[in-house]
Design a protein around this motif. Sequence first.
Motif, PDB file in Angstrom:
ATOM      1  N   HIS A  62       0.846  -1.181   0.000  1.00 28.87           N
ATOM      2  CA  HIS A  62       0.000   0.000   0.000  1.00 28.87           C
ATOM      3  C   HIS A  62       0.891   1.244   0.000  1.00 28.87           C
ATOM      4  CE1 HIS A  62      -3.535   2.296   0.773  1.00 28.87           C
ATOM      5  NE2 HIS A  62      -3.045   2.793   1.896  1.00 28.87           N
ATOM      6  N   TRP A  63       0.577   2.217  -0.848  1.00 31.32           N
ATOM      7  CA  TRP A  63       1.368   3.459  -0.887  1.00 31.32           C
ATOM      8  C   TRP A  63       0.415   4.634  -1.002  1.00 31.32           C
ATOM      9  CZ3 TRP A  63       1.975   7.344  -4.666  1.00 31.32           C
ATOM     10  CH2 TRP A  63       2.985   8.283  -4.381  1.00 31.32           C
ATOM     11  N   GLN A  64       0.719   5.738  -0.271  1.00 32.76           N
ATOM     12  CA  GLN A  64      -0.159   6.909  -0.307  1.00 32.76           C
ATOM     13  C   GLN A  64       0.636   8.139  -0.741  1.00 32.76           C
ATOM     14  OE1 GLN A  64      -1.354   5.763   3.836  1.00 32.76           O
ATOM     15  NE2 GLN A  64      -3.073   7.090   3.344  1.00 32.76           N
ATOM     16  N   GLU A  65      -0.010   8.934  -1.593  1.00 29.63           N
ATOM     17  CA  GLU A  65       0.678  10.123  -2.097  1.00 29.63           C
ATOM     18  C   GLU A  65       0.893  11.157  -0.989  1.00 29.63           C
ATOM     19  OE1 GLU A  65      -1.195  11.691  -5.557  1.00 29.63           O
ATOM     20  OE2 GLU A  65       0.359  13.237  -5.820  1.00 29.63           O
ATOM     21  N   ASP A  66      -0.062  11.230  -0.025  1.00 34.11           N
ATOM     22  CA  ASP A  66      -0.011  12.301   0.968  1.00 34.11           C
ATOM     23  C   ASP A  66       0.498  11.837   2.335  1.00 34.11           C
ATOM     24  OD1 ASP A  66      -2.072  10.684   1.561  1.00 34.11           O
ATOM     25  OD2 ASP A  66      -3.568  12.265   1.876  1.00 34.11           O
ATOM     26  N   LYS A  67       1.109  10.662   2.372  1.00 35.18           N
ATOM     27  CA  LYS A  67       1.612  10.144   3.652  1.00 35.18           C
ATOM     28  C   LYS A  67       2.832   9.276   3.366  1.00 35.18           C
ATOM     29  CE  LYS A  67      -0.566   7.972   7.692  1.00 35.18           C
ATOM     30  NZ  LYS A  67       0.261   7.388   8.476  1.00 35.18           N
TER      31      LYS A  67
ATOM     32  N   VAL B 175      10.881   9.602  -5.130  1.00 35.21           N
ATOM     33  CA  VAL B 175      12.289   9.283  -4.879  1.00 35.21           C
ATOM     34  C   VAL B 175      12.942  10.556  -4.369  1.00 35.21           C
ATOM     35  CG1 VAL B 175      14.490   8.799  -6.033  1.00 35.21           C
ATOM     36  CG2 VAL B 175      12.477   7.435  -6.602  1.00 35.21           C
ATOM     37  N   ASN B 176      13.705  10.461  -3.298  1.00 37.48           N
ATOM     38  CA  ASN B 176      14.317  11.661  -2.702  1.00 37.48           C
ATOM     39  C   ASN B 176      15.833  11.605  -2.800  1.00 37.48           C
ATOM     40  OD1 ASN B 176      11.777  12.764  -1.031  1.00 37.48           O
ATOM     41  ND2 ASN B 176      11.882  10.533  -0.909  1.00 37.48           N
ATOM     42  N   PRO B 177      16.403  12.219  -3.847  1.00 34.67           N
ATOM     43  CA  PRO B 177      17.867  12.254  -3.909  1.00 34.67           C
ATOM     44  C   PRO B 177      18.390  13.187  -2.819  1.00 34.67           C
ATOM     45  CG  PRO B 177      16.857  13.117  -5.942  1.00 34.67           C
ATOM     46  CD  PRO B 177      15.774  12.971  -4.943  1.00 34.67           C
TER      47      PRO B 177
ATOM     48  N   MET C  13      13.119  13.585   3.397  1.00 35.19           N
ATOM     49  CA  MET C  13      12.054  13.148   2.491  1.00 35.19           C
ATOM     50  C   MET C  13      11.281  14.390   2.042  1.00 35.19           C
ATOM     51  SD  MET C  13      12.365   9.791   2.647  1.00 35.19           S
ATOM     52  CE  MET C  13      10.898   9.125   1.917  1.00 35.19           C
ATOM     53  N   ASN C  14      10.744  14.334   0.854  1.00 33.89           N
ATOM     54  CA  ASN C  14       9.889  15.424   0.376  1.00 33.89           C
ATOM     55  C   ASN C  14       8.488  14.887   0.193  1.00 33.89           C
ATOM     56  OD1 ASN C  14      11.651  17.838  -0.067  1.00 33.89           O
ATOM     57  ND2 ASN C  14      12.822  16.262  -1.112  1.00 33.89           N
ATOM     58  N   LEU C  15       7.553  15.506   0.913  1.00 34.46           N
ATOM     59  CA  LEU C  15       6.167  15.053   0.806  1.00 34.46           C
ATOM     60  C   LEU C  15       5.380  16.141   0.105  1.00 34.46           C
ATOM     61  CD1 LEU C  15       4.127  12.850   1.626  1.00 34.46           C
ATOM     62  CD2 LEU C  15       3.745  14.107   3.738  1.00 34.46           C
ATOM     63  N   GLN C  16       4.964  15.878  -1.116  1.00 34.44           N
ATOM     64  CA  GLN C  16       4.202  16.828  -1.931  1.00 34.44           C
ATOM     65  C   GLN C  16       4.854  18.204  -1.914  1.00 34.44           C
ATOM     66  OE1 GLN C  16       0.329  15.950   0.002  1.00 34.44           O
ATOM     67  NE2 GLN C  16      -0.247  15.105  -1.997  1.00 34.44           N
ATOM     68  N   GLY C  17       6.172  18.218  -2.168  1.00 37.00           N
ATOM     69  CA  GLY C  17       6.907  19.486  -2.292  1.00 37.00           C
ATOM     70  C   GLY C  17       7.335  20.087  -0.959  1.00 37.00           C
ATOM     71  N   ASP C  18       6.978  19.469   0.155  1.00 34.42           N
ATOM     72  CA  ASP C  18       7.335  20.008   1.475  1.00 34.42           C
ATOM     73  C   ASP C  18       8.635  19.333   1.949  1.00 34.42           C
ATOM     74  OD1 ASP C  18       7.516  20.814   4.086  1.00 34.42           O
ATOM     75  OD2 ASP C  18       5.549  20.047   4.713  1.00 34.42           O
ATOM     76  N   ASP C  19       9.707  20.118   2.091  1.00 37.85           N
ATOM     77  CA  ASP C  19      10.996  19.519   2.458  1.00 37.85           C
ATOM     78  C   ASP C  19      11.289  19.639   3.961  1.00 37.85           C
ATOM     79  OD1 ASP C  19      11.563  22.176   2.648  1.00 37.85           O
ATOM     80  OD2 ASP C  19      13.224  22.189   1.212  1.00 37.85           O
ATOM     81  N   HIS C  20      10.252  19.512   4.753  1.00 31.74           N
ATOM     82  CA  HIS C  20      10.416  19.506   6.211  1.00 31.74           C
ATOM     83  C   HIS C  20      10.176  18.102   6.774  1.00 31.74           C
ATOM     84  CE1 HIS C  20      10.253  24.021   7.123  1.00 31.74           C
ATOM     85  NE2 HIS C  20      10.238  23.907   5.809  1.00 31.74           N
ATOM     86  N   TRP C  21      10.051  17.100   5.889  1.00 29.27           N
ATOM     87  CA  TRP C  21       9.737  15.751   6.368  1.00 29.27           C
ATOM     88  C   TRP C  21      10.993  14.894   6.459  1.00 29.27           C
ATOM     89  CZ3 TRP C  21       5.350  13.900   8.464  1.00 29.27           C
ATOM     90  CH2 TRP C  21       4.215  14.713   8.340  1.00 29.27           C
ATOM     91  N   CYS C  22      11.095  14.113   7.499  1.00 30.07           N
ATOM     92  CA  CYS C  22      12.237  13.204   7.646  1.00 30.07           C
ATOM     93  C   CYS C  22      11.739  11.828   8.061  1.00 30.07           C
ATOM     94  CB  CYS C  22      13.193  13.683   8.740  1.00 30.07           C
ATOM     95  SG  CYS C  22      14.164  15.117   8.253  1.00 30.07           S
ATOM     96  N   SER C  23      12.432  10.820   7.554  1.00 34.41           N
ATOM     97  CA  SER C  23      12.199   9.467   8.042  1.00 34.41           C
ATOM     98  C   SER C  23      13.207   9.242   9.170  1.00 34.41           C
ATOM     99  CB  SER C  23      12.441   8.497   6.883  1.00 34.41           C
ATOM    100  OG  SER C  23      12.401   7.195   7.368  1.00 34.41           O
ATOM    101  N   ILE C  24      12.736   8.686  10.270  1.00 34.98           N
ATOM    102  CA  ILE C  24      13.580   8.530  11.467  1.00 34.98           C
ATOM    103  C   ILE C  24      13.963   7.077  11.663  1.00 34.98           C
ATOM    104  CG2 ILE C  24      13.628   8.770  14.006  1.00 34.98           C
ATOM    105  CD1 ILE C  24      13.419  11.452  12.476  1.00 34.98           C
ATOM    106  N   VAL C  25      15.244   6.825  11.884  1.00 33.19           N
ATOM    107  CA  VAL C  25      15.688   5.500  12.351  1.00 33.19           C
ATOM    108  C   VAL C  25      16.482   5.752  13.631  1.00 33.19           C
ATOM    109  CG1 VAL C  25      16.929   3.365  11.826  1.00 33.19           C
ATOM    110  CG2 VAL C  25      15.837   4.647   9.972  1.00 33.19           C
ATOM    111  N   TRP C  26      15.883   5.381  14.750  1.00 28.51           N
ATOM    112  CA  TRP C  26      16.493   5.644  16.061  1.00 28.51           C
ATOM    113  C   TRP C  26      16.879   4.294  16.662  1.00 28.51           C
ATOM    114  CZ3 TRP C  26      13.894   9.426  20.115  1.00 28.51           C
ATOM    115  CH2 TRP C  26      14.811   9.679  21.157  1.00 28.51           C
TER     116      TRP C  26
END
Length: 402
Positions: A40-45, A75-77, A220-233
Amino acid sequence: MQTYDLIIVGGGMTGIALAAGLADSGLSIALVEAADQPPHWQEDKLDIRVSALSEASRQLLEKVGAWQPMQALRVNPYQGMRVWDSEGTAEVVFDASEAGVLDLGYLVENSVTQLGLLAAVKDQQNLDWHLGEFSMELSEPLDKTGSRELKLSSGKVLQAALIVGADGARSRLREWAGFKTREWDYNHHALVTSVRTERSHGNAAWQRFHSTGPLAFLPMNLQGDDHWCSIVWSTSPEKASELMELNEKDFNQQLTQAFEGRLGQVELSEDRQIFPLRQRHAVEYIQPGLALIGDAAHTIHPLAGQGVNLGFMDVVALTEVLQQAAGGKQSLGSLAVLQKYQQRRKMDNLAMMALMESFKRLFETQALPVLLLRNLGMKLVNSSTRIKRGMIARALGLKQLA
Ligand SMILES: Cc1cc2nc3c(=O)[nH]c(=O)nc-3n(C[C@H](O)[C@H](O)[C@H](O)COP(=O)(O)OP(=O)(O)OC[C@H]3O[C@@H](n4cnc5c(N)ncnc54)[C@H](O)[C@@H]3O)c2cc1C
């Protein structure tokens, strides 16, 4: 009973990539996958399972026709990377331009990679899918070449000259065939989630090393917003359980603090998931009629984002070996053929695993002399473009940079 040249057990990223790589081989292939639905993949999440892919992996995905459909999704280069030690002042900054490359890598949701690969094999003539099917039973070799039967949950029986285990870290195929493994617990659990931060990530991957384990903010960029990050803690199992129990506000606060607020406050966080981390390496990847690839053969700490990249390099090696064998009319399952695959991959995988283990131990140590040397070492690395170029080439999966 259905007979094929090759059965692949596991339609995760590495299993589908192997099938896609053999599209023009003339081999008949069965792919057995337990899930009966595409991911499952969502454009807004954001999907919280994300992998940093290397340039070498990108080249494989491009070659098999998966990269373009992946780019059409997300894809987020990234061009920068900052790594620092919580116990000191040293910091290493990597920059793509300093190394003469466009990007240091690509952050991609696992669901996007899988969907891209599925699009690539959609019309593949030599591939039969057995979806929603578990492999249930593996026969002993039927002849000297190692040909075997595999019983599926529906009762179907498949037979092939070669069966490839791409069924992940807890591979049943590995277990049934009695492959030995060397493994130990990292005593780390990885908590993963995605968050929105106050400041832009600037297309850089950020990693702070704590004595309890590394904390990564992956851009990560979510719909043009570059304030998103994927976290691995990655942290101790006890700390990870505590973090799982926190409400969102307290979790965001602890995360902001653990990251020294480098991207401002963490404003939003999604569901959290935990993965116990274990180093595992199969002593042999092959037996007559059997081969292991990806996490079925090896699992590694995610601190340098190398797990599936190593798996994709297994795919590249096995694809070439099988294409050659098919062209030369050799039996795919013979040890003479499969040894070429194992020789190409085992040392490389072991070397990367040893490197990750030494990084982990180095940053766990609290002894003052080690701490001082560690900081000095990081400062030295940061001041040497030559060393950094070598490290970047390794991370990109390339022998050297142009
Ligand atoms: C927290 C975390 C962060 C990570 N970050 C990175 C990163 O940044 N970069 C990177 O390169 N790697 C990363 N990894 C590693 C990466 O996720 C794995 O290496 C990758 O998912 C392995 O892919 P695979 O195809 O080998 O196995 P899997 O993804 O496990 O796929 C196995 C497939 O087999 C199927 N299956 C299982 N058993 C059966 C059966 N009996 N019959 C039929 N089908 C079966 C499953 O349904 C599944 O689809 C990370 C891992 C973790 C835990």
